[in-house]
Design a protein around this motif. Structure first.
Motif, PDB file in Angstrom:
ATOM      1  N   TRP A  63      12.411   5.423 -77.850  1.00  0.00           N
ATOM      2  CA  TRP A  63      12.756   6.161 -76.622  1.00  0.00           C
ATOM      3  C   TRP A  63      14.309   5.863 -76.196  1.00  0.00           C
ATOM      4  N   ALA A  64      14.565   4.838 -76.364  1.00  0.00           N
ATOM      5  CA  ALA A  64      16.164   4.523 -76.223  1.00  0.00           C
ATOM      6  C   ALA A  64      16.947   5.155 -77.092  1.00  0.00           C
ATOM      7  N   ALA A  65      16.594   5.112 -78.250  1.00  0.00           N
ATOM      8  CA  ALA A  65      17.578   5.904 -79.493  1.00  0.00           C
ATOM      9  C   ALA A  65      17.533   7.412 -78.990  1.00  0.00           C
ATOM     10  N   PHE A  66      16.521   7.886 -78.904  1.00  0.00           N
ATOM     11  CA  PHE A  66      16.627   9.420 -78.585  1.00  0.00           C
ATOM     12  C   PHE A  66      17.447   9.811 -77.306  1.00  0.00           C
ATOM     13  N   ALA A  67      17.153   9.124 -76.109  1.00  0.00           N
ATOM     14  CA  ALA A  67      18.043   9.319 -74.778  1.00  0.00           C
ATOM     15  C   ALA A  67      19.457   9.078 -74.914  1.00  0.00           C
ATOM     16  N   SER A  68      19.776   7.971 -75.720  1.00  0.00           N
ATOM     17  CA  SER A  68      21.229   7.544 -75.945  1.00  0.00           C
ATOM     18  C   SER A  68      22.035   8.444 -77.076  1.00  0.00           C
ATOM     19  N   ALA A  69      21.251   9.075 -77.719  1.00  0.00           N
ATOM     20  CA  ALA A  69      21.914  10.080 -78.798  1.00  0.00           C
ATOM     21  C   ALA A  69      22.182  11.331 -77.965  1.00  0.00           C
ATOM     22  N   LEU A  70      21.285  11.774 -77.075  1.00  0.00           N
ATOM     23  CA  LEU A  70      21.573  13.016 -76.158  1.00  0.00           C
ATOM     24  C   LEU A  70      22.907  12.706 -75.468  1.00  0.00           C
ATOM     25  N   VAL A  71      22.980  11.531 -74.812  1.00  0.00           N
ATOM     26  CA  VAL A  71      24.029  11.059 -74.094  1.00  0.00           C
ATOM     27  C   VAL A  71      25.298  11.188 -74.901  1.00  0.00           C
ATOM     28  N   GLY A  72      25.222  10.834 -76.148  1.00  0.00           N
ATOM     29  CA  GLY A  72      26.380  10.616 -77.075  1.00  0.00           C
ATOM     30  C   GLY A  72      26.900  12.276 -77.214  1.00  0.00           C
TER      31      GLY A  72
END
Length: 416
Positions: free
Chosen positions: A127-136
């Protein structure tokens, strides 16, 4: 006697949720402070003001949502991340292009990391990887190009959030393992307690019926054979048994849950009743063949410890009567030292052959293992058996004088 159930919940995540709550509030004020100090440099400050009103209201209104994993729902996480992404994409509208190209902060600034961390704590590293990818992606879009600084910041948030999410998953697995270990320990202690009680009563009666029945013959011999079979079956039952699977809460992010049934102490045995004189518990063991030597002053112990120590002495005497014969002489010596009480039970019987205790334990005969050593271990003491074939046996029981009952203190520690 009524039993009561202890429920022990263990969660290392709760401190993380509290830290996240504080982080969101502080970083919200930090983002507003950055805007106030650079107000004159914004080309459309009214856009930033509108966004910060929403951010301020949302942060305080959703504090209960980040109080624990149960309240932090998927719908909340989606809305929270949407507000963070909206603030990032609104930055080119409100701020000057020169400041953006120079590496100026976005409208939500580091508040955005709080949204990503909520994903990490709730759902783990995926979940963290998904959210941080969108923020990036949103950061690259608002800057208009993938500069070195932008890539650096995006990778930093991505790696940090994944690491935190992975640590949370490992912590959950550790909690479940710890819960399982605590439940096994509690079950083992209870099984040993039952085994001691059964050994001191039922098993000894069955063994006596088997011996007497075999000696009398006839119908009594058949009765003795049946008693022997039941003795073996009962020994197998008390020395084995199944350990129930540790219960886990419906939402695994709440942590592991251990339920254990606790039997209250008998009335009058609680430590609040005051210390107990061990001599009064051991004196009834004195007979024509058992010599009891005691100090002239009271030998005080916590009631629970004194009771278990006296029961261990009784188990040692039972072993003498059973294996050394009715004519064997026994001496009980009580020594009251400054930090411990030592009780020695010595007999003049034939002694114990080398390896016999280990063999007996393997056969399920747990008189020494549970009735003596197990009891002493439960109250924080030690039991040492010294025997030389042909020279008798000596059992030394040592119990510390610490006023705090180890079973009671351990119970309090487990009720966190």
């Amino acid at each position: 006697m009524a039993k009561r159930e202890r429920v022990m919940r263990m969660s290392v995540e709760q401190p993380l949720w509290r830290a996240l709550t504080a982080y969101r509030v502080l970083t919200m004020f930090y983002a507003i402070g950055l805007f106030v100090t650079k107000y004159d440099e914004f080309v459309r400050p009214e856009v930033a003001i509108g966004y910060f009103v929403v951010l301020f209201t949302w942060t305080f209104a959703t504090l209960p949502r980040v109080a624990n994993a149960a309240n932090c729902t998927k719908r909340f996480l989606t809305a929270d991340l949407t507000i963070a992404l909206t603030g990032i994409l609104l930055t080119p509208v409100a701020d000057a292009q020169e400041r953006i190209e120079a590496g100026g902060p976005t409208l939500p600034s580091i508040w955005t990391a709080g949204s990503v961390l909520a994903f990490a704590i709730k759902g783990g590293w995926r979940w963290a990887a998904f959210a941080s990818a969108l923020v990036g992606v949103a950061n690259i879009v608002q800057r208009g190009a993938a500069s070195q600084d932008t890539i650096h910041n995006v990778l930093l948030v991505w790696v940090a959030s994944i690491a935190i999410g992975y640590v949370v998953e490992v912590a959950r697995a550790s909690e479940r393992t710890l819960a399982r270990a605590l439940e096994i320990e509690a079950t083992t202690r209870e099984r040993e307690r039952l085994a001691r009680d059964i050994h001191d009563s039922v098993l000894q009666v069955l063994a006596m019926v088997q011996r007497r029945g075999s000696a009398l013959g006839g119908d009594a011999a058949e009765l003795g054979r049946m008693a022997g079979e039941q003795e073996v079956a009962l020994r197998t039952l008390v020395s084995g048994g199944l350990v129930p699977v540790s219960r886990v809460s419906e939402d695994v992010t709440e942590g592991a849950v251990v339920r254990a049934v606790e039997v209250p102490d008998e009335p009058g045995t609680d430590d609040d009743a005051g210390p107990c004189d061990l001599r009064s518990l051991l004196a009834p063991y004195a007979t024509a063949r058992v010599t009891f030597s005691e100090p002239g002053a009271p030998v005080t112990l916590a009631p629970a410890r004194a009771k278990e120590l006296a029961a261990a002495v009784g188990a040692a005497l039972d072993n003498v009567h059973r294996h050394a014969g009715a004519d064997a002489r026994t001496w009980i010596l009580v020594e009251d030292e400054p930090d411990a009480v030592i009780v020695t039970v010595r007999d003049d019987g034939p002694g114990i052959p080398e390896g016999r205790l280990a063999q007996a334990e393997g056969e399920g005969r747990l008189g020494v293992a549970l009735s003596i050593r197990g009891r002493l271990r439960e109250i924080g003491g030690t039991a040492e058996v010294i025997s030389v074939p042909g020279q008798g046996t000596e059992v030394e029981l040592k119990v510390p004088k610490d006023s705090k009952d180890p079973k009671g203190s351990r119970g309090k520690a487990e009720r966190r």
